[in-house]
Design a protein around this motif. Structure first.
Motif, PDB file in Angstrom:
ATOM      1  N   PHE A   1       0.931  -1.376   0.055  1.00 31.08           N
ATOM      2  CA  PHE A   1       0.072   0.238  -0.209  1.00 31.08           C
ATOM      3  C   PHE A   1       0.797   1.366  -0.118  1.00 31.08           C
ATOM      4  CE2 PHE A   1      -2.947   2.908   1.640  1.00 31.08           C
ATOM      5  CZ  PHE A   1      -4.195   2.845   0.679  1.00 31.08           C
ATOM      6  N   GLN A   2       1.920   1.014   0.749  1.00 29.33           N
ATOM      7  CA  GLN A   2       2.939   2.300   0.650  1.00 29.33           C
ATOM      8  C   GLN A   2       3.459   2.889  -0.708  1.00 29.33           C
ATOM      9  OE1 GLN A   2       3.252   4.457   3.609  1.00 29.33           O
ATOM     10  NE2 GLN A   2       1.642   3.317   4.395  1.00 29.33           N
ATOM     11  N   VAL A   3       3.933   1.637  -0.998  1.00 31.63           N
ATOM     12  CA  VAL A   3       4.243   1.815  -2.680  1.00 31.63           C
ATOM     13  C   VAL A   3       3.643   2.347  -3.580  1.00 31.63           C
ATOM     14  CG1 VAL A   3       5.361   0.740  -4.720  1.00 31.63           C
ATOM     15  CG2 VAL A   3       6.269   0.115  -2.173  1.00 31.63           C
ATOM     16  N   ALA A   4       2.340   1.971  -3.645  1.00 34.69           N
ATOM     17  CA  ALA A   4       1.111   2.442  -4.218  1.00 34.69           C
ATOM     18  C   ALA A   4       0.729   3.944  -3.986  1.00 34.69           C
ATOM     19  CB  ALA A   4      -0.190   1.584  -4.268  1.00 34.69           C
ATOM     20  N   LEU A   5       0.982   4.300  -2.886  1.00 34.68           N
ATOM     21  CA  LEU A   5       0.742   5.786  -2.314  1.00 34.68           C
ATOM     22  C   LEU A   5       1.938   6.439  -2.906  1.00 34.68           C
ATOM     23  CD1 LEU A   5      -0.009   5.617   1.431  1.00 34.68           C
ATOM     24  CD2 LEU A   5      -1.505   6.442  -0.581  1.00 34.68           C
ATOM     25  N   ASP A   6       3.177   5.902  -3.085  1.00 33.19           N
ATOM     26  CA  ASP A   6       4.300   6.714  -3.605  1.00 33.19           C
ATOM     27  C   ASP A   6       3.948   6.897  -5.145  1.00 33.19           C
ATOM     28  OD1 ASP A   6       6.009   7.166  -1.283  1.00 33.19           O
ATOM     29  OD2 ASP A   6       6.651   5.042  -1.414  1.00 33.19           O
ATOM     30  N   TYR A   7       3.537   5.723  -5.690  1.00 35.65           N
ATOM     31  CA  TYR A   7       3.246   5.754  -7.280  1.00 35.65           C
ATOM     32  C   TYR A   7       2.397   6.945  -7.571  1.00 35.65           C
ATOM     33  CZ  TYR A   7       5.436   1.060  -8.152  1.00 35.65           C
ATOM     34  OH  TYR A   7       6.184  -0.053  -8.225  1.00 35.65           O
TER      35      TYR A   7
ATOM     36  N   ALA B   1      -0.917  13.187   0.871  1.00 34.50           N
ATOM     37  CA  ALA B   1      -1.734  13.299   2.143  1.00 34.50           C
ATOM     38  C   ALA B   1      -3.257  13.089   1.498  1.00 34.50           C
ATOM     39  CB  ALA B   1      -1.447  14.791   2.449  1.00 34.50           C
ATOM     40  N   TYR B   2      -3.414  13.416   0.225  1.00 39.56           N
ATOM     41  CA  TYR B   2      -4.988  13.127  -0.272  1.00 39.56           C
ATOM     42  C   TYR B   2      -4.965  11.921  -0.484  1.00 39.56           C
ATOM     43  CZ  TYR B   2      -8.411  12.886  -3.845  1.00 39.56           C
ATOM     44  OH  TYR B   2      -9.492  12.586  -4.487  1.00 39.56           O
ATOM     45  N   PHE B   3      -4.062  11.036  -1.079  1.00 39.91           N
ATOM     46  CA  PHE B   3      -4.375   9.648  -1.352  1.00 39.91           C
ATOM     47  C   PHE B   3      -4.692   8.716  -0.035  1.00 39.91           C
ATOM     48  CE2 PHE B   3      -2.939  10.718  -5.563  1.00 39.91           C
ATOM     49  CZ  PHE B   3      -4.148  10.321  -6.310  1.00 39.91           C
ATOM     50  N   GLU B   4      -3.923   9.221   1.005  1.00 38.58           N
ATOM     51  CA  GLU B   4      -3.858   8.671   2.392  1.00 38.58           C
ATOM     52  C   GLU B   4      -5.160   9.004   2.989  1.00 38.58           C
ATOM     53  OE1 GLU B   4       0.513   8.718   4.165  1.00 38.58           O
ATOM     54  OE2 GLU B   4      -0.646  10.547   4.496  1.00 38.58           O
ATOM     55  N   ALA B   5      -5.852   9.965   2.631  1.00 33.20           N
ATOM     56  CA  ALA B   5      -7.202  10.513   3.073  1.00 33.20           C
ATOM     57  C   ALA B   5      -8.208   9.676   2.151  1.00 33.20           C
ATOM     58  CB  ALA B   5      -7.475  11.779   3.186  1.00 33.20           C
ATOM     59  N   HIS B   6      -7.745   9.221   0.812  1.00 32.86           N
ATOM     60  CA  HIS B   6      -8.718   8.419   0.318  1.00 32.86           C
ATOM     61  C   HIS B   6      -8.346   7.257  -0.286  1.00 32.86           C
ATOM     62  CE1 HIS B   6      -9.821  12.962  -0.121  1.00 32.86           C
ATOM     63  NE2 HIS B   6     -11.059  12.578  -0.430  1.00 32.86           N
ATOM     64  N   PRO B   7      -8.323   6.257   0.689  1.00 29.74           N
ATOM     65  CA  PRO B   7      -7.754   4.897   0.242  1.00 29.74           C
ATOM     66  C   PRO B   7      -8.410   4.107  -0.846  1.00 29.74           C
ATOM     67  CG  PRO B   7      -8.793   4.872   2.479  1.00 29.74           C
ATOM     68  CD  PRO B   7      -8.536   6.300   2.038  1.00 29.74           C
ATOM     69  N   GLU B   8      -9.715   4.553  -0.854  1.00 28.04           N
ATOM     70  CA  GLU B   8     -10.585   3.525  -1.817  1.00 28.04           C
ATOM     71  C   GLU B   8     -10.101   4.169  -3.207  1.00 28.04           C
ATOM     72  OE1 GLU B   8     -12.281   7.707  -1.580  1.00 28.04           O
ATOM     73  OE2 GLU B   8     -11.420   6.534  -0.041  1.00 28.04           O
ATOM     74  N   GLU B   9      -9.362   5.301  -3.516  1.00 26.32           N
ATOM     75  CA  GLU B   9      -9.092   5.602  -4.856  1.00 26.32           C
ATOM     76  C   GLU B   9      -7.701   4.656  -5.048  1.00 26.32           C
ATOM     77  OE1 GLU B   9      -8.850   9.541  -5.950  1.00 26.32           O
ATOM     78  OE2 GLU B   9     -10.407  10.346  -4.788  1.00 26.32           O
ATOM     79  N   VAL B  10      -6.830   4.492  -4.232  1.00 27.25           N
ATOM     80  CA  VAL B  10      -5.514   3.772  -4.063  1.00 27.25           C
ATOM     81  C   VAL B  10      -5.972   2.181  -4.496  1.00 27.25           C
ATOM     82  CG1 VAL B  10      -3.475   3.046  -3.166  1.00 27.25           C
ATOM     83  CG2 VAL B  10      -4.651   5.128  -2.478  1.00 27.25           C
ATOM     84  N   ILE B  11      -7.023   1.863  -3.875  1.00 25.83           N
ATOM     85  CA  ILE B  11      -7.325   0.280  -4.148  1.00 25.83           C
ATOM     86  C   ILE B  11      -8.021   0.149  -5.620  1.00 25.83           C
ATOM     87  CG2 ILE B  11      -9.077  -1.501  -3.303  1.00 25.83           C
ATOM     88  CD1 ILE B  11      -8.806  -0.113  -0.566  1.00 25.83           C
ATOM     89  N   ALA B  12      -8.722   1.040  -6.033  1.00 26.59           N
ATOM     90  CA  ALA B  12      -9.508   1.097  -7.192  1.00 26.59           C
ATOM     91  C   ALA B  12      -8.462   1.025  -8.220  1.00 26.59           C
ATOM     92  CB  ALA B  12     -10.493   2.306  -7.446  1.00 26.59           C
ATOM     93  N   ALA B  13      -7.485   2.017  -8.149  1.00 29.33           N
ATOM     94  CA  ALA B  13      -6.308   1.906  -9.150  1.00 29.33           C
ATOM     95  C   ALA B  13      -5.451   0.501  -9.123  1.00 29.33           C
ATOM     96  CB  ALA B  13      -5.160   2.989  -8.786  1.00 29.33           C
ATOM     97  N   LEU B  14      -5.158  -0.068  -8.071  1.00 26.92           N
ATOM     98  CA  LEU B  14      -4.514  -1.211  -8.060  1.00 26.92           C
ATOM     99  C   LEU B  14      -5.761  -2.351  -8.761  1.00 26.92           C
ATOM    100  CD1 LEU B  14      -2.865  -1.154  -4.605  1.00 26.92           C
ATOM    101  CD2 LEU B  14      -1.743  -1.168  -6.825  1.00 26.92           C
ATOM    102  N   THR B  15      -6.866  -2.379  -8.398  1.00 25.62           N
ATOM    103  CA  THR B  15      -7.746  -3.268  -8.788  1.00 25.62           C
ATOM    104  C   THR B  15      -8.049  -3.279 -10.343  1.00 25.62           C
ATOM    105  OG1 THR B  15      -8.965  -3.441  -6.611  1.00 25.62           O
ATOM    106  CG2 THR B  15     -10.191  -4.178  -8.738  1.00 25.62           C
TER     107      THR B  15
END
Length: 360
Positions: free
Chosen positions: A68-74, A312-326
């Protein structure tokens, strides 16, 4: 006039922690450029969690959190899910099946000669026969990752060139053995700036590495960044301000080569016109390390500030991170599945399809 064949990019990172600025200059910066290049048909960026497990098998929690941290970095540096397919390696089983088939094309002695494998084994402290088989066969797994998407370009650091060469050997061996052209030979894509080929650690070590604790993370806050920069390795012979200093091997100037922009001097150090002037003053003496480090801090802080804000934005919106990976992983499975089908057909192990044709 024939249409120019479009290119495909594949690269990735082992999720063993957050990404650092060495990752950025060595590969992430090139990924950002290529995702906006219209000549690229597809861009894949992989979080290689299966490979991370080879030396973290007893610590799955670390790998899970790191994914998850790497996805945030991306996402924080600007990778766009609409342009770049971000995928999780373990969620694409086709990759692992390809690895099994490729193992038959590589000898033990060939893997043992791979300099990247040897250096990684040494760095992780494995001794003798203690190397996990999964780690030992890392080059074969990486070849599977690259060829599954028929990648033509792989942006990585120069230390990965032996891995790319072994991948090309596997491609040639497979196509020759099965008299086909299914697999594609990839090319390495290196940073154009020599300072970015292998960014040294803050302690002057040859490579920035999480395990060595000499990193500046893309997610470091301002105060952490300041402390790391002000404690950086410079020229050990530059003891007094008036002493002439050396540029070669001086980590601070290497970082400036990698990150300094032309307008930085006007904003943060107006008494110099450019980096060449700053270097010349340091070399002839009369310029202290503290002043140069303070300038480097401003340069790096300017670079990292928008990245921190996006994170900070994506940490507050984890659903967007998960959607990108899915979504990225689903697209990756389609591409890898097609290649796997072609590989099995070339090997004549697509039995049911063949039997259906033979006995219809």
């Amino acid at each position: 006039m024939a249409e120019q064949k479009k290119k495909i990019m594949l690269t990735g990172d082992r999720p063993t922690g957050r990404l650092h600025i060495g990752h950025y200059v060595g590969s992430l910066r090139q990924r950002l450029e290529l995702q906006d290049d219209p000549s690229y048909e597809k861009v894949f960026v992989m979080i290689a969690d299966a490979q991370a497990l080879t030396d973290n098998f007893d610590n799955p929690e670390k790998v899970k959190e790191s994914v998850f941290q790497v996805a945030l970095d991306y996402l924080s540096v600007g990778l766009d899910p609409k342009k770049t397919h971000m995928l999780i390696q373990s969620e694409v089983p086709e990759l692992h099946e390809l690895t099994v088939y490729y193992m038959n094309l590589v000898t033990v002695s060939r893997v043992q000669r791979n300099p990247t494998v040897k250096s990684e084994i040494k760095m992780r402290g494995f001794a003798g026969d203690s190397v996990p088989v999964g780690f030992f066969t890392y080059p074969i797994s990486q070849a599977s990752d690259i060829t599954a998407f028929k990648a033509t370009i792989v942006p990585v650091g120069e230390d990965q060139e032996p891995m790319l060469e072994q991948c090309r050997e596997i491609v040639r061996s497979f196509n020759r053995t099965y008299n086909c052209d299914v697999l594609v030979e990839p090319e390495i894509y290196l940073p154009p700036n020599d300072a970015c080929l292998r960014l040294p650690g803050t302690d002057g070590q040859a490579k920035m590495s999480k395990s060595l604790g000499n990193t500046i993370y893309l997610s470091d806050d301002e105060e952490t960044l300041r402390k790391k920069v002000m404690s950086m390795f410079t020229d050990p012979g530059h003891l007094r301000v008036e002493d002439p200093g050396k540029i070669e091997g001086n980590t601070v100037f290497t970082y400036l080569d990698a990150f300094c922009k032309e307008d930085a001097f006007e904003k943060y150090l107006p008494e110099y016109k450019n980096l060449d002037e700053l270097k010349a003053h340091y070399q002839r003496g009369g310029l202290g390390d503290v002043k140069v480090k303070k300038f480097l801090f401003e340069v790096l802080n300017e670079f990292l500030t928008p990245i921190r804000e996006k994170r900070a934005y994506f940490e507050a919106h984890p659903e967007e991170v998960i959607a990108a990976l899915t979504e990225g992983t689903a697209e990756a499975r389609k591409a890898a599945g097609q290649t796997l089908a072609e590989v099995k057909h070339a090997m004549q192990i697509d039995y049911f399809e063949r039997w259906a044709e033979e006995y219809k």
